[in-house]
Design a protein around this motif. Structure first.
Motif, PDB file in Angstrom:
ATOM      1  N   VAL A 102       0.850  -1.188   0.000  1.00 12.40           N
ATOM      2  CA  VAL A 102       0.000   0.000   0.000  1.00 12.40           C
ATOM      3  C   VAL A 102       0.888   1.241   0.000  1.00 12.40           C
ATOM      4  O   VAL A 102       1.774   1.370   0.855  1.00 12.40           O
ATOM      5  N   PHE A 103       0.659   2.110  -0.963  1.00 13.78           N
ATOM      6  CA  PHE A 103       1.394   3.372  -1.058  1.00 13.78           C
ATOM      7  C   PHE A 103       0.431   4.492  -0.718  1.00 13.78           C
ATOM      8  O   PHE A 103      -0.622   4.599  -1.341  1.00 13.78           O
ATOM      9  N   VAL A 104       0.787   5.296   0.244  1.00 12.15           N
ATOM     10  CA  VAL A 104      -0.060   6.422   0.632  1.00 12.15           C
ATOM     11  C   VAL A 104       0.699   7.704   0.324  1.00 12.15           C
ATOM     12  O   VAL A 104       1.837   7.880   0.770  1.00 12.15           O
ATOM     13  N   THR A 105       0.077   8.585  -0.449  1.00 16.42           N
ATOM     14  CA  THR A 105       0.729   9.860  -0.787  1.00 16.42           C
ATOM     15  C   THR A 105      -0.238  11.004  -0.539  1.00 16.42           C
ATOM     16  O   THR A 105      -1.457  10.830  -0.630  1.00 16.42           O
ATOM     17  N   LEU A 106       0.304  12.158  -0.228  1.00 17.01           N
ATOM     18  CA  LEU A 106      -0.520  13.352  -0.152  1.00 17.01           C
ATOM     19  C   LEU A 106      -1.109  13.635  -1.528  1.00 17.01           C
ATOM     20  O   LEU A 106      -0.445  13.422  -2.549  1.00 17.01           O
ATOM     21  N   LYS A 107      -2.356  14.100  -1.554  1.00 23.57           N
ATOM     22  CA  LYS A 107      -2.953  14.486  -2.839  1.00 23.57           C
ATOM     23  C   LYS A 107      -2.119  15.607  -3.458  1.00 23.57           C
ATOM     24  O   LYS A 107      -1.509  16.406  -2.729  1.00 23.57           O
ATOM     25  N   PRO A 108      -2.088  15.667  -4.799  1.00 21.79           N
ATOM     26  CA  PRO A 108      -1.221  16.653  -5.462  1.00 21.79           C
ATOM     27  C   PRO A 108      -1.477  18.095  -5.024  1.00 21.79           C
ATOM     28  O   PRO A 108      -0.563  18.915  -4.994  1.00 21.79           O
ATOM     29  N   VAL A 150      -8.658  -1.591   4.609  1.00 20.13           N
ATOM     30  CA  VAL A 150      -7.708  -1.187   5.653  1.00 20.13           C
ATOM     31  C   VAL A 150      -7.061   0.159   5.301  1.00 20.13           C
ATOM     32  O   VAL A 150      -6.915   1.038   6.151  1.00 20.13           O
ATOM     33  N   ALA A 151      -6.707   0.325   4.033  1.00 20.36           N
ATOM     34  CA  ALA A 151      -6.041   1.564   3.616  1.00 20.36           C
ATOM     35  C   ALA A 151      -6.948   2.764   3.823  1.00 20.36           C
ATOM     36  O   ALA A 151      -6.525   3.789   4.365  1.00 20.36           O
ATOM     37  N   SER A 152      -8.211   2.642   3.417  1.00 17.66           N
ATOM     38  CA  SER A 152      -9.097   3.805   3.502  1.00 17.66           C
ATOM     39  C   SER A 152      -9.531   4.084   4.939  1.00 17.66           C
ATOM     40  O   SER A 152      -9.800   5.229   5.296  1.00 17.66           O
ATOM     41  N   ARG A 153      -9.591   3.038   5.782  1.00 18.11           N
ATOM     42  CA  ARG A 153     -10.060   3.244   7.155  1.00 18.11           C
ATOM     43  C   ARG A 153      -8.931   3.576   8.129  1.00 18.11           C
ATOM     44  O   ARG A 153      -9.164   4.249   9.129  1.00 18.11           O
ATOM     45  N   VAL A 154      -7.747   3.027   7.881  1.00 17.95           N
ATOM     46  CA  VAL A 154      -6.687   3.118   8.894  1.00 17.95           C
ATOM     47  C   VAL A 154      -5.405   3.782   8.373  1.00 17.95           C
ATOM     48  O   VAL A 154      -4.858   4.674   9.018  1.00 17.95           O
ATOM     49  N   LEU A 155      -4.932   3.340   7.222  1.00 17.83           N
ATOM     50  CA  LEU A 155      -3.585   3.740   6.814  1.00 17.83           C
ATOM     51  C   LEU A 155      -3.522   5.129   6.183  1.00 17.83           C
ATOM     52  O   LEU A 155      -2.505   5.796   6.274  1.00 17.83           O
ATOM     53  N   ALA A 156      -4.617   5.532   5.522  1.00 12.82           N
ATOM     54  CA  ALA A 156      -4.616   6.827   4.845  1.00 12.82           C
ATOM     55  C   ALA A 156      -5.703   7.728   5.414  1.00 12.82           C
ATOM     56  O   ALA A 156      -6.704   7.244   5.936  1.00 12.82           O
ATOM     57  N   ASN A 157      -5.475   9.014   5.319  1.00 10.82           N
ATOM     58  CA  ASN A 157      -6.504  10.003   5.645  1.00 10.82           C
ATOM     59  C   ASN A 157      -7.096  10.468   4.313  1.00 10.82           C
ATOM     60  O   ASN A 157      -6.465  11.259   3.603  1.00 10.82           O
ATOM     61  N   PRO A 158      -8.297   9.995   3.979  1.00 11.96           N
ATOM     62  CA  PRO A 158      -8.828  10.257   2.633  1.00 11.96           C
ATOM     63  C   PRO A 158      -9.074  11.740   2.344  1.00 11.96           C
ATOM     64  O   PRO A 158      -9.260  12.103   1.186  1.00 11.96           O
ATOM     65  N   VAL A 159      -9.065  12.576   3.376  1.00  8.01           N
ATOM     66  CA  VAL A 159      -9.268  14.006   3.138  1.00  8.01           C
ATOM     67  C   VAL A 159      -8.064  14.604   2.401  1.00  8.01           C
ATOM     68  O   VAL A 159      -8.221  15.406   1.480  1.00  8.01           O
TER      69      VAL A 159
END
Lengths: 79, 79
Positions: free
Chosen positions: B5-11, B61-70
């Protein structure tokens, strides 16, 4: 050109942060997840005339700045 | 099965940590690196009967825990 650098702890190094995430997931009911390892991820925008030179530059930066070669290993993808 | 899982800040989100790394690299003489963005990287070991189900679990898991979707987006690779 874009280089993506993945830095992870070497397999022999204990990862308490990943362990904590795994335990939290278990307590949330995600019992199917047996292990979590956390690493770092970098996207580099670089000026390089070829993919090979981009990889060489990214590798130099990764080993000198982004990763600690004593406990971490890194992998590079170009493009 | 392994999910990455790769989590990055939105552009559109400013990345001060990446900016600081880029400026440090410039001061070290790496002038060919125009931008750096830092993200997070996770390796999940999971019990799933198929790649599709592994992807579904990792995505949950990524959307609930690992990343902040905002402010963050994530990408998943299986295998």
């Amino acid at each position: 050109m874009r280089a993506r650098v993945f830095v992870t702890l070497k397999p022999s190094v204990f990862d308490p942060q990943g362990r904590t995430i795994a335990e939290s997931l278990h307590s949330m009911g995600y019992v199917g997840i047996s292990d979590v390892r956390q690493g770092k991820y970098f996207e580099l925008e670089l000026d390089a005339p070829s993919a090979d030179q981009a990889r060489e530059l990214a590798s130099d930066v990764a080993s000198r700045v982004l990763a600690n070669p004593v406990i971490e290993s890194y992998r590079i993808e170009i493009g």
